[in-house]
Design an enzyme around this catalytic site. Sequence first.
Site, PDB file in Angstrom:
ATOM      1  N   LYS A  65       7.953   6.741   7.260  1.00 44.09           N
ATOM      2  CA  LYS A  65       7.439   5.588   8.011  1.00 44.09           C
ATOM      3  C   LYS A  65       8.271   4.324   7.796  1.00 44.09           C
ATOM      4  O   LYS A  65       8.339   3.474   8.673  1.00 44.09           O
ATOM      5  CB  LYS A  65       5.973   5.324   7.651  1.00 44.09           C
ATOM      6  CG  LYS A  65       5.013   6.366   8.231  1.00 44.09           C
ATOM      7  CD  LYS A  65       3.572   5.963   7.961  1.00 44.09           C
ATOM      8  CE  LYS A  65       2.603   6.985   8.505  1.00 44.09           C
ATOM      9  NZ  LYS A  65       1.199   6.565   8.321  1.00 44.09           N
ATOM     10  N   GLY A 129       1.415   2.157   1.950  1.00 43.91           N
ATOM     11  CA  GLY A 129       1.647   1.983   3.381  1.00 43.91           C
ATOM     12  C   GLY A 129       0.363   1.752   4.164  1.00 43.91           C
ATOM     13  O   GLY A 129       0.303   0.843   5.012  1.00 43.91           O
ATOM     14  N   ALA A 130      -0.657   2.558   3.902  1.00 50.14           N
ATOM     15  CA  ALA A 130      -1.903   2.431   4.670  1.00 50.14           C
ATOM     16  C   ALA A 130      -2.579   1.094   4.363  1.00 50.14           C
ATOM     17  O   ALA A 130      -3.093   0.425   5.266  1.00 50.14           O
ATOM     18  CB  ALA A 130      -2.831   3.595   4.338  1.00 50.14           C
TER      19      ALA A 130
HETATM   20  P1  NAP Z   1       1.255   5.453  -0.467  1.00 52.43           P
HETATM   21  O1  NAP Z   1       2.046   4.478   0.323  1.00 52.43           O
HETATM   22  O2  NAP Z   1       1.954   6.458  -1.308  1.00 52.43           O
HETATM   23  O3  NAP Z   1       0.213   4.616  -1.399  1.00 52.43           O
HETATM   24  C1  NAP Z   1      -0.584   5.271  -2.347  1.00 52.43           C
HETATM   25  C2  NAP Z   1      -1.544   4.279  -2.960  1.00 52.43           C
HETATM   26  O4  NAP Z   1      -2.435   5.019  -3.846  1.00 52.43           O
HETATM   27  C3  NAP Z   1      -0.886   3.213  -3.828  1.00 52.43           C
HETATM   28  O5  NAP Z   1      -1.633   2.029  -3.779  1.00 52.43           O
HETATM   29  C4  NAP Z   1      -0.955   3.857  -5.226  1.00 52.43           C
HETATM   30  O6  NAP Z   1      -0.915   2.924  -6.282  1.00 52.43           O
HETATM   31  C5  NAP Z   1      -2.332   4.472  -5.175  1.00 52.43           C
HETATM   32  N1  NAP Z   1      -2.508   5.558  -6.139  1.00 52.43           N
HETATM   33  C6  NAP Z   1      -1.944   6.784  -6.101  1.00 52.43           C
HETATM   34  N2  NAP Z   1      -2.342   7.522  -7.167  1.00 52.43           N
HETATM   35  C7  NAP Z   1      -3.173   6.714  -7.897  1.00 52.43           C
HETATM   36  C8  NAP Z   1      -3.909   6.880  -9.091  1.00 52.43           C
HETATM   37  N3  NAP Z   1      -3.874   8.042  -9.770  1.00 52.43           N
HETATM   38  N4  NAP Z   1      -4.681   5.854  -9.540  1.00 52.43           N
HETATM   39  C9  NAP Z   1      -4.732   4.695  -8.844  1.00 52.43           C
HETATM   40  N5  NAP Z   1      -4.052   4.474  -7.692  1.00 52.43           N
HETATM   41  C10 NAP Z   1      -3.276   5.463  -7.228  1.00 52.43           C
HETATM   42  O7  NAP Z   1       0.295   6.306   0.508  1.00 52.43           O
HETATM   43  P2  NAP Z   1      -0.358   5.871   1.907  1.00 52.43           P
HETATM   44  O8  NAP Z   1       0.506   6.336   3.014  1.00 52.43           O
HETATM   45  O9  NAP Z   1      -0.750   4.444   1.824  1.00 52.43           O
HETATM   46  O10 NAP Z   1      -1.660   6.827   1.934  1.00 52.43           O
HETATM   47  C11 NAP Z   1      -2.709   6.622   1.013  1.00 52.43           C
HETATM   48  C12 NAP Z   1      -3.916   7.494   1.366  1.00 52.43           C
HETATM   49  O11 NAP Z   1      -4.373   7.170   2.675  1.00 52.43           O
HETATM   50  C13 NAP Z   1      -3.635   8.991   1.387  1.00 52.43           C
HETATM   51  O12 NAP Z   1      -4.774   9.632   0.877  1.00 52.43           O
HETATM   52  C14 NAP Z   1      -3.497   9.317   2.863  1.00 52.43           C
HETATM   53  O13 NAP Z   1      -3.854  10.643   3.177  1.00 52.43           O
HETATM   54  C15 NAP Z   1      -4.494   8.336   3.469  1.00 52.43           C
HETATM   55  N6  NAP Z   1      -4.167   7.971   4.864  1.00 52.43           N
HETATM   56  C16 NAP Z   1      -5.100   8.227   5.817  1.00 52.43           C
HETATM   57  C17 NAP Z   1      -4.835   7.875   7.120  1.00 52.43           C
HETATM   58  C18 NAP Z   1      -5.855   8.167   8.187  1.00 52.43           C
HETATM   59  O14 NAP Z   1      -5.495   8.104   9.372  1.00 52.43           O
HETATM   60  N7  NAP Z   1      -7.088   8.464   7.844  1.00 52.43           N
HETATM   61  C19 NAP Z   1      -3.609   7.259   7.471  1.00 52.43           C
HETATM   62  C20 NAP Z   1      -2.689   6.977   6.453  1.00 52.43           C
HETATM   63  C21 NAP Z   1      -2.976   7.347   5.137  1.00 52.43           C
HETATM   64  P3  NAP Z   1       0.507   2.480  -6.958  1.00 52.43           P
HETATM   65  O15 NAP Z   1       1.065   1.425  -6.037  1.00 52.43           O
HETATM   66  O16 NAP Z   1       0.113   1.975  -8.283  1.00 52.43           O
HETATM   67  O17 NAP Z   1       1.360   3.714  -7.015  1.00 52.43           O
END
Ligand code: NAP
Length: 281
Positions: A65, A129-130
Site C-alpha cells: 500500500k 496503515g489502517a
Molecule cells: P499495520 O500497518 O502492520 O499496523 C499494525 C498495528 O498493530 C500497529 O499499530 C502495531 O503496533 C499494532 N500491533 C501489532 N501487533 C501488536 C501487539 N502484539 N501488541 C500491540 N499492538 C500490536 O497493519 P494494518 O494494515 O494497519 O492492519 C491492522 C489490522 O487491521 C489487521 O488486523 C488487518 O487485518 C485489519 N484491517 C482490516 C481492514 C478491513 O477492511 N476490515 C482493512 C485494513 C486492515 P506497532 O506500531 O507498535 O507495531
Amino acid sequence: MELLGVIGNPISHSLSPVMHNSAFQAIKKTAVYVPMLVQEDNLSQAIQGAKALGFTGINVTVPFKEKVIPFLTQMTDDARIVGSVNTILFQGQEIIGHTTDGAGFQQAMEMEVGINPVGKSFLVLGAGGAARAIAHQLSKHDCQVYLTNRTLDRAQRLASDLEATAIKKPIVIANQQQELAKAVQECQVIINTTSVGMEATKDQSPFPLDLLTQEHQVIDIIYNPAETLLLKTARELGCTVQNGVGMLVWQAVKAWEFWWGITPPVDVMYQALKNSLASQE
Ligand code: NAP
C-alpha cells in the site's frame, strides 16, 4: 470485458475477488476481478503491465500500500495525507492512486451502528496503515480523535501528519492504564485497528478490558475471527459492537465509485463476503 484485480503478497486469502465478481454477476457487468501475486522486485513492472494490458484499475493490499506510491503519476489528497494507496485507476497515461479505507470505515460505521462522527470522541488503538486512514477520515469532521499505540512515536508521527488538515488536532495517549483510563472516560467510541485479536493473538485484547463500560461503542476492524475477545467482552457488557466486515465491503464500494462513479449492489457484496468467511470457519 473489463479487467480488474488486486495485487499483494500473499494474495490467495484475499476476499476481494469474490466480493467484486459477485457484484459484477448481479448487475451483469462484463468485468472480471483477479487476484495477482506480485514479488516486490517486480512491483513497477506489475503496475505498468496492468496498464499495458488495459486494466481499468486495481486494488493494492499488504505489503504494497505504501510501496506502490513511487510508481504512480497522481495521488488523491486522501492517499497523499494517509501515505497509502489501496485503489489505482488507469486513465489514459495517468496512474492515479487513491485510498478508500478511511471512507469505507466511516460509511460502515454510519450504516451498521449509526455513528455520526460529529461531536464525538474516538479512541483509536494502533498507528499502522489502517489507523492512519481511519484517523485521517475522522479528523475531517468536528470530532476529537485520541491515538495510542504500542510504539508511541508512530502515534505521535500520525498526529503530527494530521495536524495540517484535522479540524481538531488528534491527542496522543501513552499506552498505560492511567492515561488510557482518562481517555476512555472521554470517548464514546473505541476502535481497534491493531492486529491483536487475529488468529495468532485471539486470546489477547489490544486494550485493558476492565476500562470498558456499557455506554461505549466498540469497533474492531478485524473480520476474521468475526468476534475478537475485545468485541465479545464488549457485547457481553451491553456495548454496541461492530466488526471489520462492513469496512471491507464499503472500501470496495468506494473503489467502484472511484473507478466508475457508480455504487455496486452492497447487499450482494456483504453476502458474498459472509459466505466466504463462513466457509473458512
Ligand atoms: P499495520 O500497518 O502492520 O499496523 C499494525 C498495528 O498493530 C500497529 O499499530 C502495531 O503496533 C499494532 N500491533 C501489532 N501487533 C501488536 C501487539 N502484539 N501488541 C500491540 N499492538 C500490536 O497493519 P494494518 O494494515 O494497519 O492492519 C491492522 C489490522 O487491521 C489487521 O488486523 C488487518 O487485518 C485489519 N484491517 C482490516 C481492514 C478491513 O477492511 N476490515 C482493512 C485494513 C486492515 P506497532 O506500531 O507498535 O507495531
